[in-house]
Motif scaffolding. Structure first.
Motif, PDB file in Angstrom:
ATOM      1  N   VAL A 265       0.837  -1.203   0.000  1.00  0.00           N
ATOM      2  CA  VAL A 265       0.000   0.000   0.000  1.00  0.00           C
ATOM      3  C   VAL A 265       0.872   1.253   0.000  1.00  0.00           C
ATOM      4  O   VAL A 265       0.565   2.223  -0.698  1.00  0.00           O
ATOM      5  N   HIS A 266       1.964   1.230   0.751  1.00  0.00           N
ATOM      6  CA  HIS A 266       2.847   2.395   0.773  1.00  0.00           C
ATOM      7  C   HIS A 266       3.589   2.583  -0.553  1.00  0.00           C
ATOM      8  O   HIS A 266       3.843   3.717  -0.964  1.00  0.00           O
ATOM      9  N   GLU A 267       3.937   1.494  -1.210  1.00  0.00           N
ATOM     10  CA  GLU A 267       4.639   1.581  -2.484  1.00  0.00           C
ATOM     11  C   GLU A 267       3.694   1.903  -3.642  1.00  0.00           C
ATOM     12  O   GLU A 267       4.110   2.474  -4.644  1.00  0.00           O
ATOM     13  N   ASN A 268       2.434   1.528  -3.528  1.00  0.00           N
ATOM     14  CA  ASN A 268       1.447   1.724  -4.613  1.00  0.00           C
ATOM     15  C   ASN A 268       0.164   2.346  -4.068  1.00  0.00           C
ATOM     16  O   ASN A 268      -0.900   1.726  -4.122  1.00  0.00           O
ATOM     17  N   PRO A 269       0.236   3.582  -3.567  1.00  0.00           N
ATOM     18  CA  PRO A 269      -0.963   4.140  -2.932  1.00  0.00           C
ATOM     19  C   PRO A 269      -2.129   4.332  -3.900  1.00  0.00           C
ATOM     20  O   PRO A 269      -3.273   4.036  -3.546  1.00  0.00           O
ATOM     21  N   TRP A 270      -1.862   4.787  -5.112  1.00  0.00           N
ATOM     22  CA  TRP A 270      -2.963   5.044  -6.040  1.00  0.00           C
ATOM     23  C   TRP A 270      -3.587   3.744  -6.535  1.00  0.00           C
ATOM     24  O   TRP A 270      -4.812   3.642  -6.692  1.00  0.00           O
ATOM     25  N   LYS A 271      -2.749   2.765  -6.770  1.00  0.00           N
ATOM     26  CA  LYS A 271      -3.262   1.466  -7.186  1.00  0.00           C
ATOM     27  C   LYS A 271      -4.124   0.865  -6.064  1.00  0.00           C
ATOM     28  O   LYS A 271      -5.186   0.299  -6.310  1.00  0.00           O
ATOM     29  N   SER A 272      -3.668   1.017  -4.817  1.00  0.00           N
ATOM     30  CA  SER A 272      -4.420   0.515  -3.669  1.00  0.00           C
ATOM     31  C   SER A 272      -5.759   1.216  -3.532  1.00  0.00           C
ATOM     32  O   SER A 272      -6.786   0.589  -3.250  1.00  0.00           O
ATOM     33  N   ILE A 273      -5.762   2.534  -3.756  1.00  0.00           N
ATOM     34  CA  ILE A 273      -7.008   3.297  -3.688  1.00  0.00           C
ATOM     35  C   ILE A 273      -7.957   2.830  -4.786  1.00  0.00           C
ATOM     36  O   ILE A 273      -9.160   2.665  -4.562  1.00  0.00           O
ATOM     37  N   GLY A 274      -7.421   2.600  -5.975  1.00  0.00           N
ATOM     38  CA  GLY A 274      -8.244   2.120  -7.082  1.00  0.00           C
ATOM     39  C   GLY A 274      -8.844   0.750  -6.800  1.00  0.00           C
ATOM     40  O   GLY A 274     -10.023   0.507  -7.071  1.00  0.00           O
ATOM     41  N   ILE A 275      -8.045  -0.142  -6.235  1.00  0.00           N
ATOM     42  CA  ILE A 275      -8.548  -1.474  -5.896  1.00  0.00           C
ATOM     43  C   ILE A 275      -9.640  -1.372  -4.842  1.00  0.00           C
ATOM     44  O   ILE A 275     -10.695  -2.010  -4.957  1.00  0.00           O
ATOM     45  N   ALA A 276      -9.401  -0.561  -3.811  1.00  0.00           N
ATOM     46  CA  ALA A 276     -10.401  -0.391  -2.753  1.00  0.00           C
ATOM     47  C   ALA A 276     -11.683   0.201  -3.312  1.00  0.00           C
ATOM     48  O   ALA A 276     -12.792  -0.223  -2.947  1.00  0.00           O
ATOM     49  N   ALA A 277     -11.559   1.170  -4.205  1.00  0.00           N
ATOM     50  CA  ALA A 277     -12.750   1.783  -4.806  1.00  0.00           C
ATOM     51  C   ALA A 277     -13.510   0.756  -5.644  1.00  0.00           C
ATOM     52  O   ALA A 277     -14.744   0.705  -5.610  1.00  0.00           O
ATOM     53  N   GLY A 278     -12.786  -0.063  -6.401  1.00  0.00           N
ATOM     54  CA  GLY A 278     -13.431  -1.089  -7.220  1.00  0.00           C
ATOM     55  C   GLY A 278     -14.175  -2.109  -6.370  1.00  0.00           C
ATOM     56  O   GLY A 278     -15.310  -2.492  -6.674  1.00  0.00           O
ATOM     57  N   VAL A 279     -13.539  -2.538  -5.294  1.00  0.00           N
ATOM     58  CA  VAL A 279     -14.185  -3.498  -4.392  1.00  0.00           C
ATOM     59  C   VAL A 279     -15.417  -2.868  -3.756  1.00  0.00           C
ATOM     60  O   VAL A 279     -16.487  -3.496  -3.670  1.00  0.00           O
ATOM     61  N   ALA A 280     -15.301  -1.616  -3.316  1.00  0.00           N
ATOM     62  CA  ALA A 280     -16.442  -0.928  -2.709  1.00  0.00           C
ATOM     63  C   ALA A 280     -17.585  -0.788  -3.717  1.00  0.00           C
ATOM     64  O   ALA A 280     -18.757  -0.958  -3.365  1.00  0.00           O
ATOM     65  N   PHE A 281     -17.249  -0.484  -4.962  1.00  0.00           N
ATOM     66  CA  PHE A 281     -18.267  -0.354  -6.003  1.00  0.00           C
ATOM     67  C   PHE A 281     -19.001  -1.682  -6.216  1.00  0.00           C
ATOM     68  O   PHE A 281     -20.231  -1.729  -6.266  1.00  0.00           O
ATOM     69  N   LEU A 282     -18.225  -2.775  -6.319  1.00  0.00           N
ATOM     70  CA  LEU A 282     -18.843  -4.093  -6.515  1.00  0.00           C
ATOM     71  C   LEU A 282     -19.716  -4.488  -5.323  1.00  0.00           C
ATOM     72  O   LEU A 282     -20.824  -5.015  -5.506  1.00  0.00           O
ATOM     73  N   LEU A 283     -19.230  -4.232  -4.118  1.00  0.00           N
ATOM     74  CA  LEU A 283     -20.038  -4.534  -2.934  1.00  0.00           C
ATOM     75  C   LEU A 283     -21.310  -3.699  -2.915  1.00  0.00           C
ATOM     76  O   LEU A 283     -22.379  -4.189  -2.554  1.00  0.00           O
ATOM     77  N   GLY A 284     -21.186  -2.434  -3.284  1.00  0.00           N
ATOM     78  CA  GLY A 284     -22.366  -1.570  -3.354  1.00  0.00           C
ATOM     79  C   GLY A 284     -23.394  -2.097  -4.351  1.00  0.00           C
ATOM     80  O   GLY A 284     -24.598  -2.083  -4.073  1.00  0.00           O
ATOM     81  N   MET A 285     -22.921  -2.587  -5.490  1.00  0.00           N
ATOM     82  CA  MET A 285     -23.850  -3.144  -6.495  1.00  0.00           C
ATOM     83  C   MET A 285     -24.514  -4.399  -5.953  1.00  0.00           C
ATOM     84  O   MET A 285     -25.718  -4.595  -6.151  1.00  0.00           O
ATOM     85  N   LEU A 286     -23.753  -5.252  -5.305  1.00  0.00           N
ATOM     86  CA  LEU A 286     -24.322  -6.482  -4.760  1.00  0.00           C
ATOM     87  C   LEU A 286     -25.359  -6.191  -3.671  1.00  0.00           C
ATOM     88  O   LEU A 286     -26.412  -6.829  -3.615  1.00  0.00           O
ATOM     89  N   VAL A 287     -25.065  -5.241  -2.815  1.00  0.00           N
ATOM     90  CA  VAL A 287     -25.989  -4.902  -1.748  1.00  0.00           C
ATOM     91  C   VAL A 287     -27.260  -4.261  -2.297  1.00  0.00           C
ATOM     92  O   VAL A 287     -28.365  -4.539  -1.822  1.00  0.00           O
TER      93      VAL A 287
END
Length: 104
Positions: A79-101
């Protein structure tokens, strides 16, 4: 099978072993009044094996804790080496969870 699932299963196994060990100790204590030579020998052997099992359980717990700390460190480093990639992954997961819910 994910690392988190494996870690949970290992922790459940350790809990189960702890419960078996506790029950075995209770059984040994409950049969202390049986004075036959055979019972005394069985209690002695069981107590020895119980001691060995406790040591092995303690060792297994240390391995599990060590691996969990190692996984947390690797994740933290990533996460420290790839902060933007980590943020993108977290956003994608949150988006998918939001769609499922929202479908339910």
């Amino acid at each position: 099978m994910s690392n988190a699932t494996i870690a949970k299963e290992k922790e459940q196994l350790l809990d189960d072993v702890r419960q078996v060990l506790a029950s075995t100790e209770e059984l040994i204590d409950a049969t202390v009044d049986d004075g036959s030579a055979h019972s005394k020998e069985l209690r002695k052997r069981l107590a020895e094996k119980l001691g060995t099992a406790k040591i092995k359980l303690r060792d297994a717990e240390q391995v599990v804790v060590g691996k969990a700390k190692e996984a947390a460190k690797v994740t933290d480093d990533y996460v420290h080496e790839n902060p933007w990639k980590s943020i993108g992954i977290a956003a994608g997961v949150a988006f998918l969870l939001g769609m499922l819910v929202s479908r339910r």
